[in-house]
Scaffold this motif. Structure first.
Motif, PDB file in Angstrom:
ATOM      1  N   UNK A  33       0.869  -1.175   0.000  1.00  0.00           N
ATOM      2  CA  UNK A  33       0.000   0.000   0.000  1.00  0.00           C
ATOM      3  C   UNK A  33       0.908   1.228   0.000  1.00  0.00           C
ATOM      4  N   UNK A  34       0.760   2.046  -1.019  1.00  0.00           N
ATOM      5  CA  UNK A  34       1.647   3.192  -1.205  1.00  0.00           C
ATOM      6  C   UNK A  34       0.854   4.488  -1.117  1.00  0.00           C
ATOM      7  N   UNK A  35       1.211   5.326  -0.167  1.00  0.00           N
ATOM      8  CA  UNK A  35       0.606   6.651  -0.055  1.00  0.00           C
ATOM      9  C   UNK A  35       1.477   7.637  -0.816  1.00  0.00           C
ATOM     10  N   UNK A  36       0.882   8.332  -1.775  1.00  0.00           N
ATOM     11  CA  UNK A  36       1.619   9.307  -2.575  1.00  0.00           C
ATOM     12  C   UNK A  36       1.190  10.716  -2.188  1.00  0.00           C
ATOM     13  N   UNK A  37       2.157  11.512  -1.753  1.00  0.00           N
ATOM     14  CA  UNK A  37       1.954  12.929  -1.487  1.00  0.00           C
ATOM     15  C   UNK A  37       2.408  13.694  -2.728  1.00  0.00           C
ATOM     16  N   UNK A  38       1.585  14.620  -3.201  1.00  0.00           N
ATOM     17  CA  UNK A  38       1.960  15.379  -4.398  1.00  0.00           C
ATOM     18  C   UNK A  38       1.039  16.574  -4.570  1.00  0.00           C
ATOM     19  N   UNK A  39       1.380  17.414  -5.529  1.00  0.00           N
ATOM     20  CA  UNK A  39       0.655  18.652  -5.732  1.00  0.00           C
ATOM     21  C   UNK A  39      -0.663  18.492  -6.471  1.00  0.00           C
ATOM     22  N   UNK A  40      -1.575  19.417  -6.219  1.00  0.00           N
ATOM     23  CA  UNK A  40      -2.833  19.492  -6.953  1.00  0.00           C
ATOM     24  C   UNK A  40      -2.683  20.404  -8.164  1.00  0.00           C
ATOM     25  N   UNK A  41      -1.446  20.704  -8.538  1.00  0.00           N
ATOM     26  CA  UNK A  41      -1.123  21.457  -9.751  1.00  0.00           C
ATOM     27  C   UNK A  41      -0.277  20.571 -10.655  1.00  0.00           C
ATOM     28  N   UNK A  42      -0.200  20.926 -11.929  1.00  0.00           N
ATOM     29  CA  UNK A  42       0.584  20.126 -12.867  1.00  0.00           C
ATOM     30  C   UNK A  42       2.064  20.467 -12.796  1.00  0.00           C
ATOM     31  N   UNK A  43       2.385  21.659 -12.288  1.00  0.00           N
ATOM     32  CA  UNK A  43       3.777  22.096 -12.317  1.00  0.00           C
ATOM     33  C   UNK A  43       4.121  22.639 -13.699  1.00  0.00           C
ATOM     34  N   UNK A  44       5.228  23.323 -13.798  1.00  0.00           N
ATOM     35  CA  UNK A  44       5.599  23.974 -15.054  1.00  0.00           C
ATOM     36  C   UNK A  44       6.157  23.007 -16.089  1.00  0.00           C
ATOM     37  N   UNK A  45       7.219  22.222 -15.778  1.00  0.00           N
ATOM     38  CA  UNK A  45       7.725  21.295 -16.795  1.00  0.00           C
ATOM     39  C   UNK A  45       6.795  20.100 -16.953  1.00  0.00           C
ATOM     40  N   UNK A  46       6.630  19.587 -18.166  1.00  0.00           N
ATOM     41  CA  UNK A  46       5.782  18.406 -18.368  1.00  0.00           C
ATOM     42  C   UNK A  46       6.361  17.150 -17.730  1.00  0.00           C
ATOM     43  N   UNK A  47       7.628  17.206 -17.320  1.00  0.00           N
ATOM     44  CA  UNK A  47       8.262  16.050 -16.692  1.00  0.00           C
ATOM     45  C   UNK A  47       7.534  15.612 -15.425  1.00  0.00           C
ATOM     46  N   UNK A  48       6.908  16.550 -14.726  1.00  0.00           N
ATOM     47  CA  UNK A  48       6.234  16.210 -13.483  1.00  0.00           C
ATOM     48  C   UNK A  48       5.003  15.338 -13.731  1.00  0.00           C
ATOM     49  N   UNK A  49       4.223  15.705 -14.717  1.00  0.00           N
ATOM     50  CA  UNK A  49       3.049  14.889 -15.052  1.00  0.00           C
ATOM     51  C   UNK A  49       3.478  13.532 -15.602  1.00  0.00           C
ATOM     52  N   UNK A  50       4.549  13.531 -16.380  1.00  0.00           N
ATOM     53  CA  UNK A  50       5.063  12.264 -16.910  1.00  0.00           C
ATOM     54  C   UNK A  50       5.515  11.361 -15.773  1.00  0.00           C
ATOM     55  N   UNK A  51       6.128  11.940 -14.740  1.00  0.00           N
ATOM     56  CA  UNK A  51       6.573  11.157 -13.582  1.00  0.00           C
ATOM     57  C   UNK A  51       5.380  10.584 -12.825  1.00  0.00           C
ATOM     58  N   UNK A  52       4.298  11.355 -12.720  1.00  0.00           N
ATOM     59  CA  UNK A  52       3.094  10.859 -12.047  1.00  0.00           C
ATOM     60  C   UNK A  52       2.530   9.647 -12.778  1.00  0.00           C
ATOM     61  N   UNK A  53       2.477   9.735 -14.107  1.00  0.00           N
ATOM     62  CA  UNK A  53       1.984   8.600 -14.897  1.00  0.00           C
ATOM     63  C   UNK A  53       2.915   7.396 -14.779  1.00  0.00           C
ATOM     64  N   UNK A  54       4.224   7.666 -14.815  1.00  0.00           N
ATOM     65  CA  UNK A  54       5.203   6.581 -14.714  1.00  0.00           C
ATOM     66  C   UNK A  54       5.145   5.904 -13.347  1.00  0.00           C
TER      67      UNK A  54
END
Length: 242
Positions: free
Chosen positions: A10-31
């Motif tokens: 069971x993994x709890x993920x803490x993260x932002x409710x924004x996408x952030x500026x670089x697209x790398x952040x959203x890509x990391x969330x998907x990965x």
């Protein structure tokens, strides 16, 4: 994919409710969601539908199904999500409409009615406040199988506060689960540097520098959690978690 629930990480993920500026952040969330899927892990998160928070939940639901994701959100924050106004009519395999709402304690569910956020982001428990949210999220992880723990993607004040608190709980002996900073594009470099400074200046025990583990690549996260060893500098205190 099936597994013994008692053995499921069971993994709890803490993260932002924004996408952030670089697209790398959203890509990391998907990965990260893909890595959770590969490990047959259950995701616990803050229940939102925006930004990195929504992306990791939605992606894992698309891969593993709604039962793989459980969000916890204070009722005051529901108004922050405009897509909460329309319910989805997705159907489960048995032909029944999936129920996203999972009651924390029945009175709150009865008061607010069914969750309007649909099954796209998994199951949802609405709680009274931020403290209850964090407690219930942590309890899910504590009850998880081997490799359970906490992961921080990039985020703002709330993400920083959550990762700091769960790290403090580890130091105090409240839990011994792994905690990983997923340092996408050096986002967490400042925090990593602060930990080193705090240890050097004797505010953090040298052994406790390792309570928080840094990973620079998404595919390192699950391995780091499975291999996590509690620090020898943690306090051996007795806590009543009920």
């Amino acid at each position: 994919m099936t597994s013994n629930v008692a053995e499921q990480p069971v993994i709890c993920v803490f993260c932002g409710a924004q996408t952030g500026e670089p697209p790398d952040y959203m890509a990391a969330a998907r990965a990260l969601a893909l890595e959770l899927h590969k490990s047959n892990a259950k995701l616990i998160y803050g229940g939102g539908t925006k930004g990195l928070m929504g992306e990791v939940a939605k992606t894992l639901v698309s891969l593993s199904g709604p039962s793989a994701v459980h969000g916890f959100i204070p009722k005051a924050l529901i108004a922050y999500y405009p897509d909460a106004n329309a319910s989805r009519a997705d159907e489960a395999e048995d032909g029944k409409q999936p129920e996203r709402w999972v009651s924390a304690d029945a009175p709150l569910k009865d008061h607010l009615g069914p969750s309007p956020l649909g099954s796209q982001y998994g199951k949802l428990t609405v709680v009274e406040n931020m403290h209850e949210r964090k407690r219930k999220m942590a309890e899910q992880v504590f009850a998880g199988g081997p490799g359970s723990g906490f992961v921080a993607l990039p985020g703002g004040y709330g993400t920083l506060e959550e990762i700091a608190e769960i790290t403090t709980w580890n130091q105090l002996g409240i839990h011994d689960k792994g905690i990983v900073l997923l340092n996408v594009d050096g986002f967490w470099d400042g925090l990593v540097g602060w930990i080193r400074t705090a240890a050097r200046q004797k505010f953090v025990a040298e052994a406790n520098k390792e309570i928080l583990v840094e990973c620079n690549k998404v595919d390192e996260v699950m391995g780091a959690l499975k291999a996590y060893k509690p620090s020898s500098g943690r306090l051996s205190l007795s806590w009543n978690l009920k």
